[in-house]
Design a protein around this motif. Sequence first.
Motif, PDB file in Angstrom:
ATOM      1  N   SER A  49       0.839  -1.199   0.000  1.00 37.00           N
ATOM      2  CA  SER A  49       0.000   0.000   0.000  1.00 37.00           C
ATOM      3  C   SER A  49       0.872   1.245   0.000  1.00 37.00           C
ATOM      4  O   SER A  49       1.956   1.256   0.607  1.00 37.00           O
ATOM      5  CB  SER A  49      -0.915   0.008   1.235  1.00 37.00           C
ATOM      6  OG  SER A  49      -1.593   1.254   1.357  1.00 37.00           O
ATOM      7  N   SER A  50       0.415   2.285  -0.678  1.00 37.27           N
ATOM      8  CA  SER A  50       1.078   3.587  -0.590  1.00 37.27           C
ATOM      9  C   SER A  50       0.743   4.226   0.756  1.00 37.27           C
ATOM     10  O   SER A  50      -0.146   3.765   1.483  1.00 37.27           O
ATOM     11  CB  SER A  50       0.605   4.502  -1.722  1.00 37.27           C
ATOM     12  OG  SER A  50      -0.756   4.837  -1.548  1.00 37.27           O
ATOM     13  N   LEU A  51       1.429   5.305   1.086  1.00 35.79           N
ATOM     14  CA  LEU A  51       1.147   6.003   2.348  1.00 35.79           C
ATOM     15  C   LEU A  51      -0.272   6.531   2.405  1.00 35.79           C
ATOM     16  O   LEU A  51      -0.857   6.635   3.487  1.00 35.79           O
ATOM     17  CB  LEU A  51       2.132   7.159   2.541  1.00 35.79           C
ATOM     18  CG  LEU A  51       3.588   6.788   2.810  1.00 35.79           C
ATOM     19  CD1 LEU A  51       4.446   8.046   2.871  1.00 35.79           C
ATOM     20  CD2 LEU A  51       3.718   5.992   4.106  1.00 35.79           C
ATOM     21  N   ASP A  52      -0.846   6.851   1.240  1.00 36.58           N
ATOM     22  CA  ASP A  52      -2.218   7.376   1.227  1.00 36.58           C
ATOM     23  C   ASP A  52      -3.246   6.293   0.911  1.00 36.58           C
ATOM     24  O   ASP A  52      -4.386   6.591   0.571  1.00 36.58           O
ATOM     25  CB  ASP A  52      -2.347   8.568   0.270  1.00 36.58           C
ATOM     26  CG  ASP A  52      -1.883   8.253  -1.155  1.00 36.58           C
ATOM     27  OD1 ASP A  52      -0.995   7.397  -1.317  1.00 36.58           O
ATOM     28  OD2 ASP A  52      -2.409   8.866  -2.095  1.00 36.58           O
ATOM     29  N   GLY A  53      -2.852   5.024   1.035  1.00 32.00           N
ATOM     30  CA  GLY A  53      -3.827   3.937   1.033  1.00 32.00           C
ATOM     31  C   GLY A  53      -4.095   3.248  -0.279  1.00 32.00           C
ATOM     32  O   GLY A  53      -4.963   2.382  -0.349  1.00 32.00           O
ATOM     33  N   LEU A 208      -9.021 -15.106   7.177  1.00 30.06           N
ATOM     34  CA  LEU A 208      -7.678 -14.535   7.121  1.00 30.06           C
ATOM     35  C   LEU A 208      -7.013 -14.617   8.485  1.00 30.06           C
ATOM     36  O   LEU A 208      -7.532 -14.110   9.470  1.00 30.06           O
ATOM     37  CB  LEU A 208      -7.742 -13.080   6.651  1.00 30.06           C
ATOM     38  CG  LEU A 208      -6.407 -12.368   6.472  1.00 30.06           C
ATOM     39  CD1 LEU A 208      -5.638 -12.997   5.309  1.00 30.06           C
ATOM     40  CD2 LEU A 208      -6.616 -10.878   6.239  1.00 30.06           C
ATOM     41  N   ASP A 209      -5.841 -15.237   8.539  1.00 30.18           N
ATOM     42  CA  ASP A 209      -5.112 -15.407   9.792  1.00 30.18           C
ATOM     43  C   ASP A 209      -3.998 -14.384   9.980  1.00 30.18           C
ATOM     44  O   ASP A 209      -3.666 -14.023  11.114  1.00 30.18           O
ATOM     45  CB  ASP A 209      -4.495 -16.811   9.861  1.00 30.18           C
ATOM     46  CG  ASP A 209      -5.546 -17.896   9.806  1.00 30.18           C
ATOM     47  OD1 ASP A 209      -6.451 -17.877  10.651  1.00 30.18           O
ATOM     48  OD2 ASP A 209      -5.475 -18.752   8.904  1.00 30.18           O
ATOM     49  N   GLU A 210      -3.411 -13.932   8.893  1.00 36.13           N
ATOM     50  CA  GLU A 210      -2.228 -13.084   8.991  1.00 36.13           C
ATOM     51  C   GLU A 210      -2.178 -12.122   7.817  1.00 36.13           C
ATOM     52  O   GLU A 210      -2.527 -12.488   6.682  1.00 36.13           O
ATOM     53  CB  GLU A 210      -0.971 -13.968   8.987  1.00 36.13           C
ATOM     54  CG  GLU A 210       0.343 -13.236   9.048  1.00 36.13           C
ATOM     55  CD  GLU A 210       1.524 -14.193   9.003  1.00 36.13           C
ATOM     56  OE1 GLU A 210       2.585 -13.795   8.490  1.00 36.13           O
ATOM     57  OE2 GLU A 210       1.383 -15.357   9.466  1.00 36.13           O
ATOM     58  N   LEU A 211      -1.775 -10.893   8.087  1.00 34.15           N
ATOM     59  CA  LEU A 211      -1.623  -9.879   7.045  1.00 34.15           C
ATOM     60  C   LEU A 211      -0.191  -9.370   7.050  1.00 34.15           C
ATOM     61  O   LEU A 211       0.282  -8.815   8.039  1.00 34.15           O
ATOM     62  CB  LEU A 211      -2.589  -8.718   7.278  1.00 34.15           C
ATOM     63  CG  LEU A 211      -2.435  -7.513   6.347  1.00 34.15           C
ATOM     64  CD1 LEU A 211      -2.672  -7.909   4.893  1.00 34.15           C
ATOM     65  CD2 LEU A 211      -3.381  -6.384   6.759  1.00 34.15           C
ATOM     66  N   CYS A 212       0.511  -9.594   5.936  1.00 35.78           N
ATOM     67  CA  CYS A 212       1.838  -9.028   5.728  1.00 35.78           C
ATOM     68  C   CYS A 212       1.652  -7.827   4.803  1.00 35.78           C
ATOM     69  O   CYS A 212       1.353  -7.997   3.611  1.00 35.78           O
ATOM     70  CB  CYS A 212       2.774 -10.054   5.093  1.00 35.78           C
ATOM     71  SG  CYS A 212       3.087 -11.496   6.131  1.00 35.78           S
ATOM     72  N   LEU A 213       1.802  -6.643   5.342  1.00 39.33           N
ATOM     73  CA  LEU A 213       1.523  -5.419   4.596  1.00 39.33           C
ATOM     74  C   LEU A 213       2.797  -4.608   4.435  1.00 39.33           C
ATOM     75  O   LEU A 213       3.410  -4.192   5.427  1.00 39.33           O
ATOM     76  CB  LEU A 213       0.460  -4.591   5.316  1.00 39.33           C
ATOM     77  CG  LEU A 213       0.164  -3.216   4.709  1.00 39.33           C
ATOM     78  CD1 LEU A 213      -0.404  -3.360   3.289  1.00 39.33           C
ATOM     79  CD2 LEU A 213      -0.816  -2.434   5.589  1.00 39.33           C
ATOM     80  N   THR A 214       3.187  -4.376   3.193  1.00 40.89           N
ATOM     81  CA  THR A 214       4.307  -3.481   2.890  1.00 40.89           C
ATOM     82  C   THR A 214       3.764  -2.066   2.752  1.00 40.89           C
ATOM     83  O   THR A 214       2.861  -1.824   1.948  1.00 40.89           O
ATOM     84  CB  THR A 214       4.997  -3.891   1.579  1.00 40.89           C
ATOM     85  OG1 THR A 214       5.529  -5.208   1.719  1.00 40.89           O
ATOM     86  CG2 THR A 214       6.109  -2.921   1.234  1.00 40.89           C
ATOM     87  N   LEU A 215       4.314  -1.157   3.537  1.00 38.01           N
ATOM     88  CA  LEU A 215       3.927   0.253   3.455  1.00 38.01           C
ATOM     89  C   LEU A 215       5.018   0.980   2.677  1.00 38.01           C
ATOM     90  O   LEU A 215       6.141   1.129   3.146  1.00 38.01           O
ATOM     91  CB  LEU A 215       3.757   0.846   4.851  1.00 38.01           C
ATOM     92  CG  LEU A 215       3.155   2.250   4.922  1.00 38.01           C
ATOM     93  CD1 LEU A 215       1.744   2.266   4.346  1.00 38.01           C
ATOM     94  CD2 LEU A 215       3.139   2.755   6.355  1.00 38.01           C
ATOM     95  N   ALA A 216       4.659   1.400   1.450  1.00 36.12           N
ATOM     96  CA  ALA A 216       5.627   2.056   0.579  1.00 36.12           C
ATOM     97  C   ALA A 216       5.686   3.545   0.904  1.00 36.12           C
ATOM     98  O   ALA A 216       4.650   4.175   1.130  1.00 36.12           O
ATOM     99  CB  ALA A 216       5.228   1.862  -0.884  1.00 36.12           C
ATOM    100  N   PRO A 217       6.881   4.153   0.907  1.00 38.59           N
ATOM    101  CA  PRO A 217       7.015   5.578   1.216  1.00 38.59           C
ATOM    102  C   PRO A 217       6.647   6.442   0.010  1.00 38.59           C
ATOM    103  O   PRO A 217       7.425   7.282  -0.453  1.00 38.59           O
ATOM    104  CB  PRO A 217       8.488   5.708   1.598  1.00 38.59           C
ATOM    105  CG  PRO A 217       9.170   4.668   0.774  1.00 38.59           C
ATOM    106  CD  PRO A 217       8.191   3.510   0.701  1.00 38.59           C
ATOM    107  N   ILE A 227      -6.342  -1.946   0.059  1.00 38.96           N
ATOM    108  CA  ILE A 227      -5.961  -3.360  -0.026  1.00 38.96           C
ATOM    109  C   ILE A 227      -7.161  -4.284   0.169  1.00 38.96           C
ATOM    110  O   ILE A 227      -7.121  -5.446  -0.220  1.00 38.96           O
ATOM    111  CB  ILE A 227      -4.846  -3.727   0.967  1.00 38.96           C
ATOM    112  CG1 ILE A 227      -5.307  -3.569   2.411  1.00 38.96           C
ATOM    113  CG2 ILE A 227      -3.595  -2.915   0.698  1.00 38.96           C
ATOM    114  CD1 ILE A 227      -4.384  -4.237   3.408  1.00 38.96           C
ATOM    115  N   MET A 228      -8.240  -3.781   0.790  1.00 43.80           N
ATOM    116  CA  MET A 228      -9.495  -4.514   0.875  1.00 43.80           C
ATOM    117  C   MET A 228     -10.592  -3.627   0.307  1.00 43.80           C
ATOM    118  O   MET A 228     -10.719  -2.468   0.687  1.00 43.80           O
ATOM    119  CB  MET A 228      -9.825  -4.905   2.321  1.00 43.80           C
ATOM    120  CG  MET A 228      -8.878  -5.890   2.930  1.00 43.80           C
ATOM    121  SD  MET A 228      -9.480  -6.543   4.516  1.00 43.80           S
ATOM    122  CE  MET A 228      -8.006  -7.356   5.118  1.00 43.80           C
ATOM    123  N   ASP A 229     -11.376  -4.184  -0.596  1.00 45.52           N
ATOM    124  CA  ASP A 229     -12.416  -3.422  -1.278  1.00 45.52           C
ATOM    125  C   ASP A 229     -13.664  -4.294  -1.364  1.00 45.52           C
ATOM    126  O   ASP A 229     -13.824  -5.075  -2.287  1.00 45.52           O
ATOM    127  CB  ASP A 229     -11.928  -3.026  -2.673  1.00 45.52           C
ATOM    128  CG  ASP A 229     -12.923  -2.133  -3.392  1.00 45.52           C
ATOM    129  OD1 ASP A 229     -13.807  -1.560  -2.722  1.00 45.52           O
ATOM    130  OD2 ASP A 229     -12.823  -2.021  -4.629  1.00 45.52           O
TER     131      ASP A 229
END
Length: 261
Positions: A49-53, A208-217, A227-229
């Motif tokens: 995800s970007s910083l603004d979602g 869903l058991d686990e969320l690995c989320l990369t937060l991009a600068p 990421i969820m819609d």
Amino acid sequence: MRRLFTVSATPGKPDPAPELDSVDALADEYEYPGAVREGHPWLRANMVSSLDGAAHHEGRSQALSSPADMRVFGVLRGLADAVVVGAETVRQEGYRPARAREVFAERRAALGQPPAPAIAVVTAGLDLDFSAPLFTDPLVPTIVLTGAHAPEDRMRAARAVADVVVAGEGRGVEPARAVAALAERGHLRLLTEGGPRLLAGLCLAGALDELCLTLAPLVTAGDAARIMDGPRLENPQRLTLSSVLEEDGFLFTRYTRDNRP
């Protein structure tokens, strides 16, 4: 890559924070929990995800990624039995079969896994290109998860090139049933890469058991999906932060759902 935070096995004593420069070190970091060894399926998601979602830029997630993000992406795939992905993401991202990687060969063999994970495509209408390499040239047969009332002609075409699994009584797929069906086939270490609609459905179903989320600068503005819609949860679901890694300003967060075995 450096570790900023991790849950310590000993309260009050922080775990050491070595650099995580090797694939083996990252694989140890992201090893599936003991619940899997006891026969419980575990579904983790990997999203960026970007910083603004924003979950993508101009329809693809690659613009939000980085070399470190792709390294984590590869490790999570290298540990999984099956990668669960929505049909729209398959089309937009040009999915191909997962490949075998020598660095994971010994680890996978010790766990009784095939050389590469299967790709499991979630689709209601079976609107897929069955002549694409994902179906014609996989190392491990591609799985198609669909509903009992999917179009019959497309069902026949899918069965000719893939392992078709009915995971819903109607035309669509029931997320919890899809997870159970994959587990019945021995796929306990599950990874989903979205897209946002599939991930929302899995979360809504409590799968869903686990969320690995990369937060991009990065910031993108625009109207890209999160990421969820999908339909909102009646009550927001609380996840527990397990770890945070960092490289070049990208944060690699890991959250788990409470009350799991």
